[in-house]
Write an enzyme that holds these catalytic residues in place. Sequence first.
Site, short mmCIF file in Angstrom:
data_model
loop_
_atom_site.label_atom_id
_atom_site.label_comp_id
_atom_site.label_asym_id
_atom_site.label_seq_id
_atom_site.Cartn_x
_atom_site.Cartn_y
_atom_site.Cartn_z
CG HIS A 97 -5.88 1.71 13.08
ND1 HIS A 97 -6.65 1.72 14.35
CD2 HIS A 97 -6.03 2.31 12.88
CE1 HIS A 97 -7.08 2.45 14.84
NE2 HIS A 97 -7.44 3.29 13.51
CD GLU A 178 -4.07 6.71 11.90
OE1 GLU A 178 -5.35 6.82 13.06
OE2 GLU A 178 -4.29 7.64 11.72
#
Length: 274
Positions: A97, A178
């Site tokens: 992430h 993302e």
Amino acid sequence: MHRRPIVIANWKMHTNLAEAEILAWRVSQVAERVDDIDLVLLPPVIWLPSLLESLHHRPRSLHFGVQNFYPLAEGDLTGEIGTAMLKGLATYALIGHSDRRLHFGETDEVVREKLHAALKSGLAPILCVGELTKVVLKARTRGRPTVLERKSDILKQLRSAVTGLAHHQAERLIISYEPLWAIGTGLPIPAADAQAVIEQIRAVLVDELSAPVAARIRTIYGGSVTNETIADYMEQPDIDGVLVGKASLEAKTFLPLAEAVANRVHHRIQHADH
Ligand code: PGA
């Protein structure tokens, strides 16, 4: 090929135990009614044992995972949590992430190591890929980067992580695209743009792992997804689900989003039957 849609709630460093229990219970009520999608909660790891205990008869479509872990089973590593400790607590693990890449210096090598450790210990990895700083800088100063500009960063991260993975393991992977400027900003990227990048991601998966393996890997989008925008993403042929941050923290914003994904699947199945 039909890939099971998935909605992932990344609670980050939010919630206290009482809030976490209520939210998880509310999500489990939705999960009771939906059988065709996976709902994955990533709470702060410290709440996991209590959540599992309070929901020990949980529905089949509700799963728990971790936001982070150390890529070894156990060891002399003060403050870390190894994969052996997660047995029975988590079935999914978030890896790469941008919060971890940017604030904790996690490099492509670390991401690769974590991916292998997760697979080895039976966790299903949710691998996040997204643009790095140069491109993001452009996004912030001179408008959004083109699909081509974004591609090089993302595809480099992806190749570095998946090269050489055993095919039977790779099928458990989930890849989340993302874009950094869309995470936590309230500025989601248009669904067609996300589709264009994810199409490229799928092409790399075919190239690195073969077409049949790639066909089983779920590819999702994450970045300011809300109940208002979810339908557009789920319309896209290569988007199998979403990773939700802020909108996953309250039942009133998350439950309609999860229901929308479930209804969409139902709709598709009904159409396929006729
Ligand atoms: P957000 O977070 O939905 O708040 O943008 C997404 C993420 O954590 O990737």
